[in-house]
Design a protein around this motif. Structure first.
Motif, PDB file in Angstrom:
ATOM      1  N   GLY A   1      -8.549   7.374  -0.443  1.00 52.23           N
ATOM      2  CA  GLY A   1      -7.639   6.931  -0.279  1.00 52.23           C
ATOM      3  C   GLY A   1      -6.991   7.375   1.715  1.00 52.23           C
ATOM      4  O   GLY A   1      -7.455   7.819   1.615  1.00 52.23           O
ATOM      5  N   ASP A   2      -5.474   6.858   2.018  1.00 48.51           N
ATOM      6  CA  ASP A   2      -5.069   7.253   3.232  1.00 48.51           C
ATOM      7  C   ASP A   2      -4.749   8.486   3.030  1.00 48.51           C
ATOM      8  O   ASP A   2      -3.419   8.625   2.478  1.00 48.51           O
ATOM      9  N   ILE A   3      -4.499   9.374   4.137  1.00 51.58           N
ATOM     10  CA  ILE A   3      -3.725  10.416   4.201  1.00 51.58           C
ATOM     11  C   ILE A   3      -3.099  10.004   5.782  1.00 51.58           C
ATOM     12  O   ILE A   3      -4.683  10.556   7.032  1.00 51.58           O
ATOM     13  N   THR A   4      -1.770  10.133   6.004  1.00 52.48           N
ATOM     14  CA  THR A   4      -1.064  10.009   7.166  1.00 52.48           C
ATOM     15  C   THR A   4      -0.527  11.268   7.574  1.00 52.48           C
ATOM     16  O   THR A   4       0.134  11.671   6.671  1.00 52.48           O
ATOM     17  N   GLY A   5       0.385  11.089   9.263  1.00 50.20           N
ATOM     18  CA  GLY A   5       1.529  12.177   9.399  1.00 50.20           C
ATOM     19  C   GLY A   5       1.013  12.107  10.850  1.00 50.20           C
ATOM     20  O   GLY A   5       0.466  11.636  11.803  1.00 50.20           O
TER      21      GLY A   5
ATOM     22  N   HIS B   1       0.331   9.621  15.387  1.00 46.45           N
ATOM     23  CA  HIS B   1       0.321   8.937  14.381  1.00 46.45           C
ATOM     24  C   HIS B   1      -1.052   9.715  13.722  1.00 46.45           C
ATOM     25  O   HIS B   1      -1.650   9.397  14.899  1.00 46.45           O
ATOM     26  N   ALA B   2      -1.476   9.853  12.792  1.00 40.36           N
ATOM     27  CA  ALA B   2      -3.096  10.469  12.391  1.00 40.36           C
ATOM     28  C   ALA B   2      -2.976   9.720  11.264  1.00 40.36           C
ATOM     29  O   ALA B   2      -2.327   9.600  10.074  1.00 40.36           O
ATOM     30  N   ALA B   3      -3.995   9.265  10.897  1.00 40.41           N
ATOM     31  CA  ALA B   3      -4.478   8.448   9.800  1.00 40.41           C
ATOM     32  C   ALA B   3      -5.576   8.530   9.097  1.00 40.41           C
ATOM     33  O   ALA B   3      -6.715   8.812  10.058  1.00 40.41           O
ATOM     34  N   LEU B   4      -6.160   9.662   8.301  1.00 35.49           N
ATOM     35  CA  LEU B   4      -7.601   9.644   7.844  1.00 35.49           C
ATOM     36  C   LEU B   4      -7.692   8.704   6.628  1.00 35.49           C
ATOM     37  O   LEU B   4      -7.122   9.412   5.539  1.00 35.49           O
ATOM     38  N   HIS B   5      -8.815   7.656   6.941  1.00 34.13           N
ATOM     39  CA  HIS B   5      -9.110   6.806   5.913  1.00 34.13           C
ATOM     40  C   HIS B   5     -10.387   7.467   4.947  1.00 34.13           C
ATOM     41  O   HIS B   5     -11.658   7.432   5.333  1.00 34.13           O
TER      42      HIS B   5
ATOM     43  N   THR C   1       0.737  -1.303  -0.057  1.00 35.62           N
ATOM     44  CA  THR C   1       0.015  -0.238  -0.196  1.00 35.62           C
ATOM     45  C   THR C   1       0.955   1.206   0.268  1.00 35.62           C
ATOM     46  O   THR C   1       2.224   1.380   0.557  1.00 35.62           O
ATOM     47  N   LEU C   2       0.650   2.556  -0.550  1.00 38.72           N
ATOM     48  CA  LEU C   2       0.925   3.878  -0.246  1.00 38.72           C
ATOM     49  C   LEU C   2       0.086   4.646   0.441  1.00 38.72           C
ATOM     50  O   LEU C   2      -1.173   4.678   0.020  1.00 38.72           O
ATOM     51  N   ALA C   3       0.778   5.575   0.841  1.00 42.98           N
ATOM     52  CA  ALA C   3      -0.276   6.077   1.878  1.00 42.98           C
ATOM     53  C   ALA C   3       0.485   7.553   1.798  1.00 42.98           C
ATOM     54  O   ALA C   3       2.135   7.842   1.550  1.00 42.98           O
TER      55      ALA C   3
ATOM     56  N   GLY D   1     -14.818  13.737   4.434  1.00 43.84           N
ATOM     57  CA  GLY D   1     -14.820  12.291   5.594  1.00 43.84           C
ATOM     58  C   GLY D   1     -14.030  11.588   5.465  1.00 43.84           C
ATOM     59  O   GLY D   1     -12.798  11.644   5.149  1.00 43.84           O
ATOM     60  N   GLY D   2     -14.833  10.557   5.928  1.00 42.04           N
ATOM     61  CA  GLY D   2     -14.077   9.415   6.281  1.00 42.04           C
ATOM     62  C   GLY D   2     -13.786   9.042   7.130  1.00 42.04           C
ATOM     63  O   GLY D   2     -14.391   9.877   8.275  1.00 42.04           O
ATOM     64  N   GLU D   3     -12.453   8.235   8.065  1.00 40.26           N
ATOM     65  CA  GLU D   3     -12.680   7.728   9.584  1.00 40.26           C
ATOM     66  C   GLU D   3     -11.059   8.964   9.800  1.00 40.26           C
ATOM     67  O   GLU D   3     -10.066   8.508   9.547  1.00 40.26           O
ATOM     68  N   LEU D   4     -11.020   9.333  10.955  1.00 42.26           N
ATOM     69  CA  LEU D   4     -10.298   9.233  11.487  1.00 42.26           C
ATOM     70  C   LEU D   4      -9.256   8.710  13.107  1.00 42.26           C
ATOM     71  O   LEU D   4     -10.279   8.802  13.781  1.00 42.26           O
ATOM     72  N   ASP D   5      -8.272   8.612  12.872  1.00 41.36           N
ATOM     73  CA  ASP D   5      -7.546   7.332  13.710  1.00 41.36           C
ATOM     74  C   ASP D   5      -6.329   8.283  13.985  1.00 41.36           C
ATOM     75  O   ASP D   5      -5.341   9.007  13.434  1.00 41.36           O
TER      76      ASP D   5
END
Length: 146
Positions: free
Chosen positions: A62-66, A54-58, A4-6, A27-31
């Motif tokens: 696609g995913d955005i992390t940071g 760490h954050a991940a927005l699904h 995978t690639l984010a 939108g999406g799910e935020l961790d």
């Protein structure tokens, strides 16, 4: 597990605000994990417990992390056109809606969203955090007027 690639974006201390805003726009799910949520034993530095480790927005696209930049490190330059996050959507109207949400949230248009010379719809906007978002929709997805 397949590869995978984010995207990963290091922010200068405002990652929680940025990821919350991006969730409102896309939108999406935020961790979101703050340093205070973690066992920090063995960590080579003492981070601010409120900063984002760490954050991940699904998102549907696609995913955005940071997260927040590491203590002692300079955050990367923002508000630059050397990079952007390209978000492909189904229709030009969907792109216009997302661009407007970024602008309404304190961002600005960098390149108007319109039919590009290569035949697809394309445009760019900066969000209020200085991140450049590019939007694309194929010509076959509609020929709505700009």
């Amino acid at each position: 597990m397949s590869a995978t690639l984010a995207t990963y974006v290091a922010l200068p201390g405002n990652a929680a605000d940025a990821f919350t805003h991006w969730q409102e726009v896309f939108g999406g799910e935020l961790d979101l994990t703050r340093y205070g949520d973690m066992d920090l034993e063995g960590m080579p530095f003492t981070p601010d417990p409120e900063k984002v480790a760490h954050a991940a927005l699904h998102t549907p696209g696609g995913d955005i992390t940071g997260g927040d930049a590491m203590p002692g490190e300079d955050a990367p330059p923002l508000r630059d056109t050397a990079y952007s996050l390209l978000y492909g959507v189904d229709t030009p109207d969907e792109a216009r809606t997302l661009i407007q949400k970024l602008v309404d949230g304190g961002g600005s248009v960098n390149m108007p969203f319109e039919l590009a010379p290569w035949g697809d719809w394309y445009g760019q906007a900066f969000d209020r955090f200085g991140v450049m978002w590019a939007f694309a929709a194929s010509e076959s997805s509609g020929t709505q007027t700009p």
